[in-house]
Design a protein around this motif. Structure first.
Motif, PDB file in Angstrom:
ATOM      1  N   ASN A   9       0.863  -1.170   0.000  1.00  0.00           N
ATOM      2  CA  ASN A   9       0.000   0.000   0.000  1.00  0.00           C
ATOM      3  C   ASN A   9       0.899   1.219   0.000  1.00  0.00           C
ATOM      4  O   ASN A   9       1.671   1.421   0.925  1.00  0.00           O
ATOM      5  N   SER A 159       2.099   2.359   3.796  1.00  0.00           N
ATOM      6  CA  SER A 159       1.209   2.168   4.939  1.00  0.00           C
ATOM      7  C   SER A 159       0.763   0.713   4.998  1.00  0.00           C
ATOM      8  O   SER A 159       0.830  -0.010   4.009  1.00  0.00           O
ATOM      9  N   ASP A 160       0.318   0.337   6.163  1.00  0.00           N
ATOM     10  CA  ASP A 160      -0.149  -1.042   6.321  1.00  0.00           C
ATOM     11  C   ASP A 160      -1.521  -1.222   5.697  1.00  0.00           C
ATOM     12  O   ASP A 160      -1.826  -2.248   5.105  1.00  0.00           O
ATOM     13  N   GLU A 161      -2.325  -0.206   5.874  1.00  0.00           N
ATOM     14  CA  GLU A 161      -3.681  -0.286   5.354  1.00  0.00           C
ATOM     15  C   GLU A 161      -3.768   0.472   4.034  1.00  0.00           C
ATOM     16  O   GLU A 161      -3.045   1.441   3.818  1.00  0.00           O
TER      17      GLU A 161
END
Lengths: 289, 227
Positions: A9, A159-161
């Motif tokens: 992401n 980002s992780d999400e």
């Protein structure tokens, strides 16, 4: 790198500058939303251009044309993304050389050079982030090593999400995929007898040019890094023109070859365009490649 | 010319025979002078010191040619010029250019100086024409094989798209320009379209149609992020 492009992401800002043109800033987002790849590329200056990709469907929103979608696995933007997704294909046309390490966009980067095998195309220098292998900078150089086009990342955010921007996209409202009929195999009355190493015919057809309405025989060539269009039509009247020009980094060459006019368009050196155009010969008998 | 003289000349060139009498002899003997000149060229050639452009002494021949040439007589009046209709803009321009008054009696009133100016103008234009012709003739041709010349292989296209940087080395009748510009624009925009659609590939089918703008589905043209 392919995996990074596909699975991470990220939100990347980058600028594209070309010889003799304004620099263009872009925003590029990518995310995985419940297993589906989502991608967004946006030109930030002027009226803007937007492209969205949801899985294998890409929708383009541009000024002056109605929005449309096509089936594709990458957005056709200023980055030759096909290369980074399909690097194996490139081996036929280019030599890839690891050069060294340097610092780009505040990150440690691995520099690679991409040089065409027969020196018939522009060469590239790419800088990839050492950790994620994402592209940080890409230079396109002409045969004398002069910079023609440059893409430079100004910020890279991982980002992780997935970016919440993607949740706002109403997928139902994206235009449907333009259905293109499986048209009959087109046989042209001519063939190209010389192609740069690794370049191959992607498609061929007969269609009308958007502005003038002239019907042309058309062949699209690609080597994975650059795409080249070849147009052939009978010479009309005294419009015999011969020459080339460069529109930003795209070369347009047109010349008369026998009784047809040939135009070659693409990001290739004019010498190469000339060689392709002059290699076109009418088919003697039914052979069509 | 005797063998002795040639030998002396050779020796003189090598710096052996330095007496004044022989110098006088050379001065008076044209054949010896020519030999002197030739020997030096030969020596330079043997030493591979010849200049890239051999500067053969042509001064004598040119002087001769000039002498034998009939003197150029300038046409006293240029009746063609004065006969041209004054109404035609080209002719009046030409008159002005040649230093002729626009009036019909200009020819008679013209002073010798004015005549001369006109002739200089003609000579200058001939020279320009020669130079242009030479350049035209020497322009690189498009049929050059690939990579043979690192220089631009073909001449530039005239006219040009407005957003296009253009190299222009030749002129084309004005009327073509607009048409040409349209055509070039068409090529460029079609190229962009085609490249974009390159991968619009149906499953199990490698040929796609290139029907460009008109076949698009136009339904639902709303921007998706106008949530």
């Amino acid at each position: 790198m392919r995996d990074s492009l596909r699975t991470l992401n990220y939100r990347i800002s980058f600028v594209v500058s070309q010889d003799g043109a304004q620099a263009e800033p872009y925003l590029w987002r990518h995310g995985l939303v419940s297993g589906i790849e989502m991608e967004h590329l946006s030109l930030l200056n002027g009226p803007g251009r937007e492209a969205f990709r949801v899985g294998g469907k890409v929708s383009y929103f541009e000024p002056a044309t109605p929005p449309y979608s096509i089936r594709s696995h990458f957005i056709n933007g200023p980055i030759p993304s096909q290369f980074f997704i399909d690097p194996e294909q490139l081996g036929h046309a280019y030599d890839i050389v690891l050069v060294g390490k340097s610092r780009v966009s505040g990150l440690a980067a691995q520099q690679i050079r991409i040089i065409s095998k027969d020196n018939s195309r522009y060469s590239f220098v790419a800088w990839l982030d050492q950790q994620t292998a994402l592209l940080l900078k890409l230079d396109m150089l002409d045969l004398e090593g002069k910079l023609l086009e440059q893409m430079q990342v100004t910020s890279l955010h991982l980002s992780d999400e997935a970016d919440e921007y993607f949740h706002k996209i109403e997928q139902d409202k994206l235009p449907d995929i333009t259905m293109v009929g499986a048209n009959e195999i087109v046989r042209h009355q001519w063939s190209i007898n010389w192609l740069p190493a690794g370049m191959r015919v992607v498609k061929r057809d007969v269609h009308r040019l958007p502005v003038t309405g002239h019907a042309v025989d058309y062949v699209l060539l690609s080597d994975g890094m650059v795409d080249v269009s070849v147009y052939v039509h009978p010479i009309q009247g005294a419009g015999a023109e011969k020459g080339w020009l460069r529109h930003e980094s795209t070369t347009l060459l047109s010349l008369n070859n026998g009784n047809v006019e040939v135009a070659v368009v693409g990001k290739i050196p004019p010498e190469t365009a000339n060689a392709i155009a002059t290699s076109i010969r009418p088919n003697t008998r039914q052979r069509s490649r | 010319m005797t063998q002795r003289k040639i030998e002396s000349l050779s020796a003189y060139m090598d710096g052996d025979n330095q007496d004044e009498a022989f110098l006088e002899e050379i001065k008076n003997d044209v054949d010896l002078q020519e030999k002197w000149h030739r020997y030096h060229i030969i020596r330079d050639g043997l030493k591979q010191e010849l200049p890239t452009e051999l500067n053969l002494d042509l001064s004598d021949k040119i002087a001769q040619a000039l002498e034998s040439e009939p003197a150029l007589t300038s046409p006293t009046v240029t009746p063609e010029v004065s006969k041209l209709k004054p109404a035609s803009p080209i002719s009046s321009k030409l008159r002005k250019w040649l230093g002729v008054k626009a009036s019909n009696d200009g020819a008679e009133k013209r002073s010798p100086k004015v005549q001369q100016t006109g002739q200089f103008a003609i000579a200058a234009s001939v020279a320009i024409a020669v130079i242009l012709g030479y350049q035209q003739y020497n322009q690189p041709v498009a049929e050059q094989p690939f990579n043979a010349a690192p220089t631009i292989p073909v001449t530039g296209i005239q006219g040009g798209l407005s957003p296009v940087s253009l190299e222009q080395t030749r002129t084309v009748p004005r009327t073509d320009v607009v048409e040409q510009r349209r055509r070039l624009n068409a090529y460029l925009s079609d190229h962009t379209q085609q490249v974009r659609r390159k991968n619009n590939v149906e499953p199990n089918d490698s040929s796609t149609s290139g029907h460009s703008v008109d076949q698009r589905t136009e339904q639902d043209s709303q921007n998706p992020d106008n949530k």
